[in-house]
Scaffold this motif. Sequence first.
Motif, PDB file in Angstrom:
ATOM      1  N   THR A   1      -0.342 -24.905  13.904  1.00  0.00           N
ATOM      2  CA  THR A   1      -0.364 -24.821  12.446  1.00  0.00           C
ATOM      3  C   THR A   1       0.229 -23.500  11.986  1.00  0.00           C
ATOM      4  O   THR A   1       0.376 -22.570  12.774  1.00  0.00           O
ATOM      5  CB  THR A   1      -1.817 -24.925  11.928  1.00  0.00           C
ATOM      6  N   PRO A   2       0.575 -23.379  10.691  1.00  0.00           N
ATOM      7  CA  PRO A   2       1.108 -22.109  10.192  1.00  0.00           C
ATOM      8  C   PRO A   2       0.116 -20.962  10.393  1.00  0.00           C
ATOM      9  O   PRO A   2      -1.087 -21.168  10.449  1.00  0.00           O
ATOM     10  CB  PRO A   2       1.323 -22.393   8.697  1.00  0.00           C
ATOM     11  N   GLY A   3       0.647 -19.767  10.501  1.00  0.00           N
ATOM     12  CA  GLY A   3      -0.195 -18.600  10.688  1.00  0.00           C
ATOM     13  C   GLY A   3       0.001 -17.943  12.035  1.00  0.00           C
ATOM     14  O   GLY A   3      -0.450 -16.820  12.259  1.00  0.00           O
ATOM     15  N   SER A   4       0.658 -18.642  12.965  1.00  0.00           N
ATOM     16  CA  SER A   4       0.897 -18.064  14.276  1.00  0.00           C
ATOM     17  C   SER A   4       1.935 -16.956  14.183  1.00  0.00           C
ATOM     18  O   SER A   4       2.958 -17.088  13.519  1.00  0.00           O
ATOM     19  CB  SER A   4       1.395 -19.138  15.244  1.00  0.00           C
ATOM     20  N   LEU A   5       1.665 -15.864  14.882  1.00  0.00           N
ATOM     21  CA  LEU A   5       2.612 -14.748  14.960  1.00  0.00           C
ATOM     22  C   LEU A   5       3.318 -14.727  16.313  1.00  0.00           C
ATOM     23  O   LEU A   5       3.948 -13.737  16.682  1.00  0.00           O
ATOM     24  CB  LEU A   5       1.884 -13.424  14.731  1.00  0.00           C
ATOM     25  N   ALA A   6       3.240 -15.833  17.058  1.00  0.00           N
ATOM     26  CA  ALA A   6       3.826 -15.884  18.381  1.00  0.00           C
ATOM     27  C   ALA A   6       5.346 -15.814  18.312  1.00  0.00           C
ATOM     28  O   ALA A   6       5.971 -16.441  17.452  1.00  0.00           O
ATOM     29  CB  ALA A   6       3.409 -17.172  19.088  1.00  0.00           C
ATOM     30  N   VAL A   7       5.928 -15.040  19.216  1.00  0.00           N
ATOM     31  CA  VAL A   7       7.378 -15.032  19.377  1.00  0.00           C
ATOM     32  C   VAL A   7       7.749 -16.243  20.226  1.00  0.00           C
ATOM     33  O   VAL A   7       6.894 -16.949  20.758  1.00  0.00           O
ATOM     34  CB  VAL A   7       7.859 -13.730  20.032  1.00  0.00           C
ATOM     35  N   ASP A   8       9.054 -16.494  20.345  1.00  0.00           N
ATOM     36  CA  ASP A   8       9.504 -17.715  21.008  1.00  0.00           C
ATOM     37  C   ASP A   8       8.894 -17.884  22.401  1.00  0.00           C
ATOM     38  O   ASP A   8       8.493 -18.983  22.783  1.00  0.00           O
ATOM     39  CB  ASP A   8      11.032 -17.714  21.116  1.00  0.00           C
ATOM     40  N   ALA A   9       8.826 -16.794  23.172  1.00  0.00           N
ATOM     41  CA  ALA A   9       8.316 -16.886  24.542  1.00  0.00           C
ATOM     42  C   ALA A   9       6.825 -17.223  24.586  1.00  0.00           C
ATOM     43  O   ALA A   9       6.309 -17.629  25.633  1.00  0.00           O
ATOM     44  CB  ALA A   9       8.569 -15.579  25.282  1.00  0.00           C
ATOM     45  N   GLU A  10       6.124 -17.047  23.475  1.00  0.00           N
ATOM     46  CA  GLU A  10       4.677 -17.280  23.432  1.00  0.00           C
ATOM     47  C   GLU A  10       4.305 -18.610  22.800  1.00  0.00           C
ATOM     48  O   GLU A  10       3.130 -18.964  22.751  1.00  0.00           O
ATOM     49  CB  GLU A  10       4.003 -16.153  22.648  1.00  0.00           C
ATOM     50  N   ARG A  11       5.291 -19.353  22.322  1.00  0.00           N
ATOM     51  CA  ARG A  11       4.991 -20.607  21.620  1.00  0.00           C
ATOM     52  C   ARG A  11       4.320 -21.596  22.576  1.00  0.00           C
ATOM     53  O   ARG A  11       4.750 -21.775  23.702  1.00  0.00           O
ATOM     54  CB  ARG A  11       6.262 -21.205  21.036  1.00  0.00           C
ATOM     55  N   GLY A  12       3.268 -22.225  22.096  1.00  0.00           N
ATOM     56  CA  GLY A  12       2.514 -23.161  22.904  1.00  0.00           C
ATOM     57  C   GLY A  12       1.410 -22.541  23.730  1.00  0.00           C
ATOM     58  O   GLY A  12       0.624 -23.258  24.352  1.00  0.00           O
ATOM     59  N   ALA A  13       1.338 -21.209  23.742  1.00  0.00           N
ATOM     60  CA  ALA A  13       0.270 -20.536  24.487  1.00  0.00           C
ATOM     61  C   ALA A  13      -0.995 -20.473  23.637  1.00  0.00           C
ATOM     62  O   ALA A  13      -0.950 -20.576  22.404  1.00  0.00           O
ATOM     63  CB  ALA A  13       0.707 -19.126  24.877  1.00  0.00           C
TER      64      ALA A  13
ATOM     65  N   VAL B   1     -15.458 -20.184  12.702  1.00  0.00           N
ATOM     66  CA  VAL B   1     -15.408 -20.269  14.160  1.00  0.00           C
ATOM     67  C   VAL B   1     -14.057 -20.764  14.650  1.00  0.00           C
ATOM     68  O   VAL B   1     -13.686 -20.545  15.803  1.00  0.00           O
ATOM     69  CB  VAL B   1     -16.544 -21.183  14.672  1.00  0.00           C
ATOM     70  N   ASP B   2     -13.292 -21.425  13.802  1.00  0.00           N
ATOM     71  CA  ASP B   2     -12.037 -22.018  14.260  1.00  0.00           C
ATOM     72  C   ASP B   2     -10.907 -20.995  14.269  1.00  0.00           C
ATOM     73  O   ASP B   2     -11.012 -19.915  13.712  1.00  0.00           O
ATOM     74  CB  ASP B   2     -11.653 -23.215  13.388  1.00  0.00           C
ATOM     75  N   HIS B   3      -9.793 -21.364  14.927  1.00  0.00           N
ATOM     76  CA  HIS B   3      -8.618 -20.495  14.972  1.00  0.00           C
ATOM     77  C   HIS B   3      -7.370 -21.374  15.050  1.00  0.00           C
ATOM     78  O   HIS B   3      -7.370 -22.483  14.526  1.00  0.00           O
ATOM     79  CB  HIS B   3      -8.730 -19.517  16.141  1.00  0.00           C
ATOM     80  N   LEU B   4      -6.325 -20.911  15.708  1.00  0.00           N
ATOM     81  CA  LEU B   4      -5.000 -21.536  15.627  1.00  0.00           C
ATOM     82  C   LEU B   4      -4.632 -22.375  16.841  1.00  0.00           C
ATOM     83  O   LEU B   4      -3.479 -22.812  16.946  1.00  0.00           O
ATOM     84  CB  LEU B   4      -3.931 -20.446  15.431  1.00  0.00           C
ATOM     85  N   GLY B   5      -5.569 -22.591  17.748  1.00  0.00           N
ATOM     86  CA  GLY B   5      -5.260 -23.426  18.897  1.00  0.00           C
ATOM     87  C   GLY B   5      -4.124 -22.853  19.721  1.00  0.00           C
ATOM     88  O   GLY B   5      -4.183 -21.736  20.223  1.00  0.00           O
ATOM     89  N   ARG B   6      -3.071 -23.622  19.833  1.00  0.00           N
ATOM     90  CA  ARG B   6      -1.857 -23.179  20.519  1.00  0.00           C
ATOM     91  C   ARG B   6      -0.715 -22.965  19.533  1.00  0.00           C
ATOM     92  O   ARG B   6       0.460 -23.146  19.873  1.00  0.00           O
ATOM     93  CB  ARG B   6      -1.462 -24.172  21.615  1.00  0.00           C
TER      94      ARG B   6
ATOM     95  N   MET C   1     -12.005 -22.536  25.421  1.00  0.00           N
ATOM     96  CA  MET C   1     -12.045 -22.900  24.003  1.00  0.00           C
ATOM     97  C   MET C   1     -10.659 -23.247  23.453  1.00  0.00           C
ATOM     98  O   MET C   1     -10.549 -23.758  22.340  1.00  0.00           O
ATOM     99  CB  MET C   1     -12.652 -21.760  23.183  1.00  0.00           C
ATOM    100  N   GLU C   2      -9.600 -22.925  24.176  1.00  0.00           N
ATOM    101  CA  GLU C   2      -8.235 -23.335  23.843  1.00  0.00           C
ATOM    102  C   GLU C   2      -7.815 -22.983  22.416  1.00  0.00           C
ATOM    103  O   GLU C   2      -7.074 -23.721  21.770  1.00  0.00           O
ATOM    104  CB  GLU C   2      -8.059 -24.832  24.075  1.00  0.00           C
ATOM    105  N   GLY C   3      -8.292 -21.850  21.924  1.00  0.00           N
ATOM    106  CA  GLY C   3      -7.873 -21.412  20.600  1.00  0.00           C
ATOM    107  C   GLY C   3      -8.658 -22.011  19.451  1.00  0.00           C
ATOM    108  O   GLY C   3      -8.387 -21.702  18.284  1.00  0.00           O
TER     109      GLY C   3
END
Length: 467
Positions: free
Chosen positions: A423-435, A415-420, A149-151
């Motif tokens: 868009t704003p809302g991601s809490l990913a740290v630098d090492a997780e960006r694009g995941a 049903v939707d989410h943030l993909g990779r 589903m790729e996020g």
Amino acid sequence: YTMDLATGEEKQITRTGVMSWAPFFHPGGDYLIFASNREGFANFELFLVDAEGLREPVRVTYTDGFDGLPVFSPDGTRLAWTSKRSSTGTSQIFVADWNDAEARRLLDLEGGAGSVNRDVPVAELTATEREIRAADARLHVERLASDEMEGRLTGTAGERKATAYVASVFEQLGLEPGGDDGSYFQSFDFTAGVRLGDVNRLTIFSGQAREDGVLDEDWRPLAFSTVGETAGSGVVFAGYGITAPGTGEVPDYDSYEGLDVAGKWVMVLRFQPESVPPEWRRHLIHYSDLPYKASVARRNGAAGIIVVTGPDAQARDRLVDLRFEAGAADAGIAGVALSDAKAAELLGTAGRDLKTLQGRLDKGESVEGFELPDDVMLSARIGILSEQRNGRNVLAWLRARPSSDEPPVILGAHVDHLGRGETPGSLAVDAERGAIHYGADDNASGVAAMLEAAQYLAGLAGKGELG
């Protein structure tokens, strides 16, 4: 068509008006599976049809692209087929458990010698009990929060797979389609992102000097900015640009107190005071996002808003990213992000120091706003292009009675989410960006609860106990 090899008699099985090919009989002999592009020229899906061709085909797969060449295992408990749903988009062979009993139910066939009564889904569908169970909800969550589903970012292939999954469950439960043109889907267009146009210019006037800022170094348009020309206007510094009513624990906070910003640019700091008591921060955060600050500036009559990160802010990106936020399109005024260096130069014309101002404001001190000298002005030309995409909702009906004028009860979940993390809302740290942002609890769990409720209610309706 099928043919009796003994007599040569032919029989037409499908009448879809489009391509039907690669048929394969289930070992029981009562129905067959085939591929068809009924859902679109380039979108092949798998369908079931009874061996006599007396009923409408039943759709099996719900993934855009190619699904074809289906083959049952000799015992009828497994299905293998070719699909491009792989992560690379290349054709690969997929295998799924097969629920013969459910297939027969969908085709309105009696169980026969080839019936395989196993509690497994028809191809992609999740077979669950009628009662609401945590284990069943987990199955839905695992499916929606899977790598495939790729996020589930709205408007992407991942979202289409997720909505197709929800629609397939609705169909399996016997719910009526509630979307467009008799389908389960309701399409909608939305702004998915923004990008710079060909012309963007920020000009700074100070006395007799004129300087054009360097795009992406000195300045950058804000995604919610009004496009077009903003004539040269004066500049007013307004602290954090926050106007918030007080509470029992937090005093009133008004960055615009005593300021006249009508027709001028308002320079504000990006976030909120950093070193104030926790209750202040919890309260002020609701008034601190940039689109809201822009709306406050507009209500005060400002011609534009200048956002400065400030040297003391803990921000990886010193200039605000050109990133679209849902619901924040066109704030009604021009908006730019300005580098700390350029902001410090402008404030220096009024004998003020950016770091000192930010330090005092961060402590919660009352710092009055002020106007820069009359010969300091900014003009801008903002050119931003929006990227339009199409998403879809999934709607279905479960009627308590054949006909009723009573208003419906609506159950829903997003049903939707943030993909990779695009868009704003991601809490990913630098090492997780694009995941992949899997979104198990935002909101695959909510969708799972809705599907479980739908299955439970459908069970009641089937026994005549709903109403």
